[in-house]
Design a protein around this motif. Structure first.
Motif, short mmCIF file in Angstrom:
data_model
loop_
_atom_site.label_atom_id
_atom_site.label_comp_id
_atom_site.label_asym_id
_atom_site.label_seq_id
_atom_site.Cartn_x
_atom_site.Cartn_y
_atom_site.Cartn_z
N ARG A 1 -1.75 -19.88 6.07
CA ARG A 1 -1.73 -19.75 4.61
C ARG A 1 -1.25 -21.02 3.91
O ARG A 1 -1.69 -21.34 2.83
N TRP A 2 -0.32 -21.72 4.53
CA TRP A 2 0.19 -22.96 3.96
C TRP A 2 0.02 -24.08 4.99
O TRP A 2 -0.46 -23.84 6.10
N ALA A 3 0.40 -25.29 4.63
CA ALA A 3 0.24 -26.43 5.54
C ALA A 3 1.09 -26.23 6.80
O ALA A 3 2.28 -25.94 6.72
N LYS A 4 0.47 -26.40 7.92
CA LYS A 4 1.11 -26.15 9.21
C LYS A 4 2.23 -27.14 9.48
O LYS A 4 2.06 -28.35 9.29
N ASN A 5 3.37 -26.62 9.94
CA ASN A 5 4.45 -27.49 10.38
C ASN A 5 4.19 -27.88 11.83
O ASN A 5 4.11 -27.03 12.72
N SER A 6 4.08 -29.17 12.07
CA SER A 6 3.72 -29.69 13.39
C SER A 6 4.89 -29.58 14.35
O SER A 6 6.05 -29.42 13.95
N PRO A 7 4.62 -29.70 15.66
CA PRO A 7 5.72 -29.74 16.63
C PRO A 7 6.72 -30.85 16.32
O PRO A 7 7.93 -30.66 16.49
N GLU A 8 6.23 -31.99 15.88
CA GLU A 8 7.13 -33.11 15.55
C GLU A 8 8.05 -32.74 14.39
O GLU A 8 9.25 -33.06 14.38
N ASP A 9 7.48 -32.06 13.38
CA ASP A 9 8.28 -31.66 12.23
C ASP A 9 9.32 -30.62 12.63
O ASP A 9 10.48 -30.68 12.20
N VAL A 10 8.92 -29.65 13.46
CA VAL A 10 9.86 -28.62 13.90
C VAL A 10 10.97 -29.24 14.75
O VAL A 10 12.15 -28.89 14.60
N ALA A 11 10.62 -30.17 15.63
CA ALA A 11 11.64 -30.85 16.43
C ALA A 11 12.62 -31.58 15.52
O ALA A 11 13.84 -31.58 15.77
N ALA A 12 12.11 -32.18 14.45
CA ALA A 12 12.98 -32.92 13.52
C ALA A 12 13.91 -31.98 12.77
O ALA A 12 15.09 -32.30 12.57
N HIS B 1 16.17 -21.67 3.53
CA HIS B 1 15.71 -22.93 2.93
C HIS B 1 14.20 -23.05 3.11
O HIS B 1 13.69 -22.96 4.24
N ALA B 2 13.49 -23.28 2.02
CA ALA B 2 12.01 -23.28 2.01
C ALA B 2 11.45 -24.63 2.44
O ALA B 2 10.76 -25.31 1.68
N HIS B 3 11.69 -24.99 3.67
CA HIS B 3 11.30 -26.32 4.16
C HIS B 3 9.80 -26.55 4.06
O HIS B 3 9.36 -27.64 3.68
N THR B 4 8.99 -25.56 4.40
CA THR B 4 7.55 -25.81 4.48
C THR B 4 6.95 -26.16 3.13
O THR B 4 5.96 -26.89 3.06
N TRP B 5 7.54 -25.68 2.03
CA TRP B 5 7.04 -25.99 0.69
C TRP B 5 7.71 -27.22 0.10
O TRP B 5 7.20 -27.80 -0.85
N TYR B 6 8.86 -27.59 0.64
CA TYR B 6 9.62 -28.74 0.11
C TYR B 6 10.05 -29.64 1.27
O TYR B 6 11.25 -29.84 1.50
N PRO B 7 9.11 -30.20 2.00
CA PRO B 7 9.46 -30.99 3.19
C PRO B 7 10.25 -32.26 2.86
O PRO B 7 10.88 -32.84 3.74
N GLY B 8 10.21 -32.69 1.60
CA GLY B 8 10.94 -33.90 1.22
C GLY B 8 12.41 -33.67 0.96
O GLY B 8 13.17 -34.64 0.81
N GLU B 9 12.83 -32.42 0.90
CA GLU B 9 14.24 -32.12 0.60
C GLU B 9 15.06 -32.16 1.89
O GLU B 9 15.66 -31.18 2.32
N THR B 10 15.12 -33.34 2.49
CA THR B 10 15.75 -33.49 3.79
C THR B 10 17.28 -33.45 3.71
O THR B 10 17.94 -33.27 4.74
N ARG B 11 17.83 -33.61 2.51
CA ARG B 11 19.28 -33.58 2.37
C ARG B 11 19.83 -32.15 2.35
O ARG B 11 21.04 -31.92 2.51
N SER B 12 18.94 -31.18 2.17
CA SER B 12 19.39 -29.80 1.93
C SER B 12 20.28 -29.25 3.04
O SER B 12 21.27 -28.57 2.76
#
Length: 456
Positions: A105-116, A73-84
């Motif tokens: 290369r792309w927007a960094k996923n933060s520790p908070e985002d990874v924890a989520a 699942h391409a979370h880093t490019w589609y962070p809004g697709e939380t239902r996936s």
């Protein structure tokens, strides 16, 4: 899998290998492949507190075998697709490989985002494989990050990953070497693994092959023992990505059997099925061989590909599975048929259950059905997912006692609040109405939390 191809890179590989390189989808070629057998390894005592490796197998903390069945699942490019993640779970998967970025290369996923995202995996009873995608094609793609940079990113996440060893596998970097000097893959891979171990990580670590993940020149296969022995815990698993290089059954079975014979852990971390200009991968053999050898597989990819033939679902909609998605989820040796939920969530190969199904009433183009789930075990089941497949195109229109999700013929049901717990030696009953067209055969098989239930 989002990659650019350069004409120069393609010509260079054409000269050196008499083949054509693709953006992680390398075209089939027949260079001389080293066939040196992999020497068996003496199993190392696992030190991990959760998911770990023993004698070439991926095990849970309790020692139960765990075979990944899931998707990317391409979370880093589609962070809004939380239902996936919930949708992927509802279709039967037990694992999801999540695309992250270290910011190179792309927007960094933060520790908070990874924890989520880890919390979402756990809430949906999925094992979570986390990977840094920025390393894709290093050495050939100038924009790629190094494995050392990826290791630094993981170290920055240590506070949110420590304690998650039962639920999380760390895939250091996606396809971390291109087709330029792939032999250079070995030393940086060893160094990255050791850097994480020295930082105190006890998770199972996953490493991808060079040649855009496909190991066209057998560098990972030849050097697997060296890399494995470099891990002080022995909790390391190899990941091969199978696209158009793997277009014959012989290539697939030879590669996977070599690792199994050597008691080296391996899974198919990405694979594709649809044919295109680079070749026609043999996905049927991939899935059948993985099932026969009890190896994991993770299909590429849920949705959002720039090359849409690789989408399993259209527009992230689980009711719009593509032909590729139908093959992966509901075809022979597919996820619905072979996935077993991790026992950390209460799943396993023996669900301790019996499911009764009956038609309570029937009329022209519809009917009312009833499903009784009996817990035959000695402990209560709290939280569950029921899975079954209709045989004649029936479609549920309403349900009480549970919430259904239907993709084609495949149905998954999660409980209502008042049916969420099935007492030991107890039962819950669901009712539903559905449309039908002619024949109305009963489903012949049911699963509960990925385990097969008896019927009757």
């Amino acid at each position: 899998m989002r990659r650019k191809r350069s004409l120069a890179a393609l010509l260079a590989l054409l000269v050196s290998l008499l083949g054509i390189a693709g953006l992680g989808r390398t075209a089939h070629a027949e260079p001389a492949r080293p066939q040196t057998p992999l020497a068996p390894l003496a199993p190392l005592a696992p030190l991990a507190t959760g998911l770990h490796i023993s004698d070439g197998r991926l095990l849970e903390g309790n020692g139960n075998d765990f075979v990944m069945r899931g998707v990317n699942h391409a979370h880093t490019w589609y962070p809004g697709e939380t239902r996936s993640l919930a949708d992927i779970k509802a279709l039967g998967a037990n694992t999801v490989r999540v695309v992250l970025s270290n910011g190179h290369r792309w927007a960094k996923n933060s520790p908070e985002d990874v924890a989520a995202i880890v919390a979402q995996c756990k809430a949906n009873r999925l094992i979570c494989v986390l990977e840094v995608h920025d390393t894709t094609g290093y050495g050939e793609d100038a924009a790629a990050a190094s494995l050392d940079q990826a290791a630094d990113y993981w170290i920055g996440l240590k506070s949110v990953l420590t304690g998650q060893e039962n639920y999380v596998v760390i895939n250091i970097g996606n396809e971390p070497w291109g087709n330029t000097d792939p032999a250079g893959w070995t030393a940086p891979t060893v160094a990255a693994v050791q850097k994480l171990r020295n930082a105190g990580f006890q998770h199972t670590i996953m490493v991808d092959a060079p040649n855009w993940g496909q190991d066209l020149q057998n560098v990972m296969r030849t050097n697997a023992r060296t890399v494995y022995d470099a891990d002080s815990t022995g909790n390391l698993i190899f990941s091969i990505h199978m696209y158009s290089v793997y277009d014959t059954a012989q290539e697939i079975t030879d590669y996977l059997n070599a690792f199994v014979a050597a008691r080296l852990p391996i899974l198919i971390g990405e694979f594709g099925g649809p044919s295109d200009q680079w070749g026609d991968p043999d996905e049927n053999t991939m899935m059948a061989t993985a099932q026969r050898l009890k190896l994991g597989y993770l299909a590429w990819s849920w949705s959002g590909n720039t090359d849409p033939i690789l989408d399993l679902a259209t527009d992230f909609d689980p009711t719009k599975l593509t032909d590729w998605g139908k093959r992966v989820f509901n075809g022979p040796d597919g996820i619905a048929e072979t996935s077993r939920e991790a026992t950390i969530y209460g799943g396993g190969s023996d669900a301790g259950c019996t499911v009764g199904y009956r038609v309570a009433n029937e009329w022209g183009n519809g009917f009312q059905g009833e499903i009784t789930i009996r817990n035959t075990g000695a402990a209560a089941i709290t939280g569950w997912t029921l899975g079954f497949t209709f045989a004649n195109g029936q479609a549920i229109t309403n349900m009480w006692g549970g919430t259904p999700r239907q993709a084609g013929a495949a149905v998954t049901v999660t409980p209502a609040s008042y049916t969420a717990t099935i007492p030991a030696r107890g039962a819950v009953t669901l009712g539903f109405t559905a449309d039908k067209d002619g024949t109305n055969s009963a489903p012949t098989a049911f699963t509960l939390n990925g385990g097969v239930c008896a019927t009757g």
